[in-house]
Enzyme design. Structure first.
Site, PDB file in Angstrom:
ATOM      1  N   SER A 142       0.858  -1.190   0.000  1.00  0.00           N
ATOM      2  CA  SER A 142       0.000   0.000   0.000  1.00  0.00           C
ATOM      3  C   SER A 142       0.885   1.227   0.000  1.00  0.00           C
ATOM      4  CB  SER A 142      -0.879   0.017   1.252  1.00  0.00           C
ATOM      5  OG  SER A 142      -1.491   1.284   1.401  1.00  0.00           O
ATOM      6  N   TYR A 155      -1.497  -0.101  10.414  1.00  0.00           N
ATOM      7  CA  TYR A 155      -1.776  -0.558   9.036  1.00  0.00           C
ATOM      8  C   TYR A 155      -0.591  -0.228   8.122  1.00  0.00           C
ATOM      9  CZ  TYR A 155      -3.635  -1.069   4.386  1.00  0.00           C
ATOM     10  OH  TYR A 155      -3.788  -1.461   3.072  1.00  0.00           O
TER      11      TYR A 155
HETATM   12  N1  LIG Z   1      -8.745  -0.505  -1.080  1.00  0.00           N
HETATM   13  C1  LIG Z   1      -7.686   0.230  -0.842  1.00  0.00           C
HETATM   14  O1  LIG Z   1      -7.775   1.464  -0.775  1.00  0.00           O
HETATM   15  C2  LIG Z   1      -6.336  -0.419  -0.690  1.00  0.00           C
HETATM   16  C3  LIG Z   1      -5.203   0.363  -0.932  1.00  0.00           C
HETATM   17  C4  LIG Z   1      -3.948  -0.206  -0.819  1.00  0.00           C
HETATM   18  C5  LIG Z   1      -3.814  -1.527  -0.482  1.00  0.00           C
HETATM   19  N2  LIG Z   1      -4.926  -2.287  -0.222  1.00  0.00           N
HETATM   20  C6  LIG Z   1      -4.697  -3.700   0.126  1.00  0.00           C
HETATM   21  O2  LIG Z   1      -5.213  -4.495  -0.920  1.00  0.00           O
HETATM   22  C7  LIG Z   1      -5.629  -5.768  -0.410  1.00  0.00           C
HETATM   23  C8  LIG Z   1      -7.056  -6.066  -0.856  1.00  0.00           C
HETATM   24  O3  LIG Z   1      -7.911  -5.077  -0.321  1.00  0.00           O
HETATM   25  P1  LIG Z   1      -9.288  -4.666  -0.988  1.00  0.00           P
HETATM   26  O4  LIG Z   1      -9.248  -3.205  -1.164  1.00  0.00           O
HETATM   27  O5  LIG Z   1      -9.595  -5.517  -2.143  1.00  0.00           O
HETATM   28  O6  LIG Z   1     -10.274  -4.948   0.257  1.00  0.00           O
HETATM   29  P2  LIG Z   1     -11.568  -5.874   0.426  1.00  0.00           P
HETATM   30  O7  LIG Z   1     -12.534  -5.602  -0.666  1.00  0.00           O
HETATM   31  O8  LIG Z   1     -12.018  -5.680   1.826  1.00  0.00           O
HETATM   32  O9  LIG Z   1     -10.982  -7.351   0.239  1.00  0.00           O
HETATM   33  C9  LIG Z   1     -10.152  -7.933   1.219  1.00  0.00           C
HETATM   34  C10 LIG Z   1     -10.068  -9.421   0.961  1.00  0.00           C
HETATM   35  O10 LIG Z   1      -9.194 -10.006   1.942  1.00  0.00           O
HETATM   36  C11 LIG Z   1      -9.838 -11.157   2.477  1.00  0.00           C
HETATM   37  N3  LIG Z   1      -9.398 -11.420   3.841  1.00  0.00           N
HETATM   38  C12 LIG Z   1      -9.358 -10.565   4.893  1.00  0.00           C
HETATM   39  N4  LIG Z   1      -8.931 -11.204   5.997  1.00  0.00           N
HETATM   40  C13 LIG Z   1      -8.701 -12.492   5.631  1.00  0.00           C
HETATM   41  C14 LIG Z   1      -8.274 -13.652   6.319  1.00  0.00           C
HETATM   42  N5  LIG Z   1      -7.968 -13.616   7.630  1.00  0.00           N
HETATM   43  N6  LIG Z   1      -8.149 -14.821   5.639  1.00  0.00           N
HETATM   44  C15 LIG Z   1      -8.453 -14.877   4.315  1.00  0.00           C
HETATM   45  N7  LIG Z   1      -8.871 -13.816   3.603  1.00  0.00           N
HETATM   46  C16 LIG Z   1      -8.999 -12.637   4.259  1.00  0.00           C
HETATM   47  C17 LIG Z   1     -11.341 -10.831   2.417  1.00  0.00           C
HETATM   48  O11 LIG Z   1     -12.101 -12.032   2.362  1.00  0.00           O
HETATM   49  P3  LIG Z   1     -12.973 -12.661   3.553  1.00  0.00           P
HETATM   50  O12 LIG Z   1     -13.479 -11.536   4.395  1.00  0.00           O
HETATM   51  O13 LIG Z   1     -14.023 -13.423   2.809  1.00  0.00           O
HETATM   52  O14 LIG Z   1     -12.001 -13.563   4.260  1.00  0.00           O
HETATM   53  C18 LIG Z   1     -11.420 -10.109   1.076  1.00  0.00           C
HETATM   54  O15 LIG Z   1     -11.550 -11.054   0.035  1.00  0.00           O
HETATM   55  C19 LIG Z   1      -5.436  -5.692   1.099  1.00  0.00           C
HETATM   56  O16 LIG Z   1      -4.199  -6.297   1.421  1.00  0.00           O
HETATM   57  C20 LIG Z   1      -5.390  -4.204   1.380  1.00  0.00           C
HETATM   58  O17 LIG Z   1      -4.647  -3.914   2.536  1.00  0.00           O
HETATM   59  C21 LIG Z   1      -6.186  -1.761  -0.330  1.00  0.00           C
END
Ligand SMILES: NC(=O)c1ccc[n+]([C@@H]2O[C@H](COP(=O)([O-])OP(=O)(O)OC[C@H]3O[C@@H](n4cnc5c(N)ncnc54)[C@H](OP(=O)(O)O)[C@@H]3O)[C@@H](O)[C@H]2O)c1
Length: 262
Positions: A142, A155
């Protein structure tokens, strides 16, 4: 250096939502078999219906549970057993308060998911890649690893771990032909903010009021591009953010909305 065969599967963690689901769809569109891992099995089943049983295999597992991850990968059907790509994407942020008001349970959940989860999946997949002589690990970091913002304390630190782990892995894997990439997005509209704010839709929506955020597909495009480079090219780091985002949580021409700061 061996290219990853087209029949070799991609393990995408966090495939039930956001970036992970978009990455799974994009890779399957290129006829790549995808193993989608997350906790919510119903969501994974939906994705299997959409993509098809030949190209998508759901694994309902918590990345924090190293034994469960290893057991799930040992029990894969033959078509999905050769894992050439690992996308360590599962992750979350909990809480938005300054460090002195943060809940230790939130810190623990972030550390266990964003750090231990990445380590557990990497450890489970690496021996297979090393034995095969090909592989590519893409870790979702991130911009929070580089640019501090109010409430980003633990985070951002977990994502700094992800970035450094990626660089260190790449160094340790020298001579193996395996590649490692860290993709670092800025603000993207997924379920990420909803999770961070414990399901508060209004607060989550307010975060994106003053800008056009990245979409899950924008991030999937970056991941797919990294994976598509020829085998002699290792993309180390990619940082992408909305044009209107000024690094941390700054927006061009506007202060951070009050609803977000609270
Ligand atoms: N959105 C942003 O602004 C942003 C920016 C930079 C980086 N990121 C990073 O990108 C990645 C994906 O985020 P996203 O934005 O796509 O968020 P999201 O829509 O909330 O998706 C997160 C995913 O992670 C899974 N997850 C969470 N805890 C888990 C666990 N203990 N075991 C297995 N799966 C787990 C969730 O599935 P379940 O709940 O079904 O387990 C979900 O599929 C993350 O690492 C986040 O930190 C996000």
């Amino acid at each position: 250096m061996k290219s990853i065969p087209q029949a070799s599967a991609a393990l995408v963690t966090g495939a039930s939502s956001g970036f992970g689901a978009a990455i799974a769809r994009s890779l399957a569109k290129e006829s790549r078999p995808v193993i989608g891992l997350a906790r919510r099995s119903a969501r994974l089943e939906q994705l299997r219906e959409e993509i098809g049983v030949d190209l998508f295999h759901p694994v309902a597992v918590d990345v924090r549970d190293a034994d469960a991850v290893a057991a799930a990968l040992d029990g894969l059907p033959e078509r999905f057993a050769d894992i050439g790509i690992l996308v360590n994407n599962a992750g979350l942020s909990k809480g938005f308060g300054p460090v002195q008001h943060a809940a230790s349970a939130d810190w623990q959940e972030m550390v266990e998911t964003n750090i231990n989860g990445v380590l557990n999946c990497t450890r489970a997949v690496l021996p297979r890649m090393l034995a095969a002589g090909y592989g590519h690990i893409v870790n979702l970091g991130s911009i929070a690893a580089s640019y501090p913002y109010l409430g980003g304390n633990v985070y951002g630190a977990t994502k700094a771990f992800v970035r450094q782990l990626s660089l260190n892995l790449r160094t340790d894997l020298d001579g193996t032909g395996l590649r490692v990439t860290c993709v670092e997005p800025g603000m993207a509209e997924t379920e990420f903010a909803l999770v961070r704010y414990d399901g508060d839709q209004d607060r989550a929506r307010a975060l994106y009021e003053n800008l056009t955020p990245l979409s899950a597909e924008d991030v999937a495009n970056a991941v797919v591009w990294c994976l598509a480079q020829p085998v002699h090219v290792n993309v180390n780091l990619i940082e992408l953010m909305p044009t209107q985002q000024l690094f941390g949580l700054g927006f061009s021409g506007a202060a951070v909305p009050e609803k977000v700061r609270k």
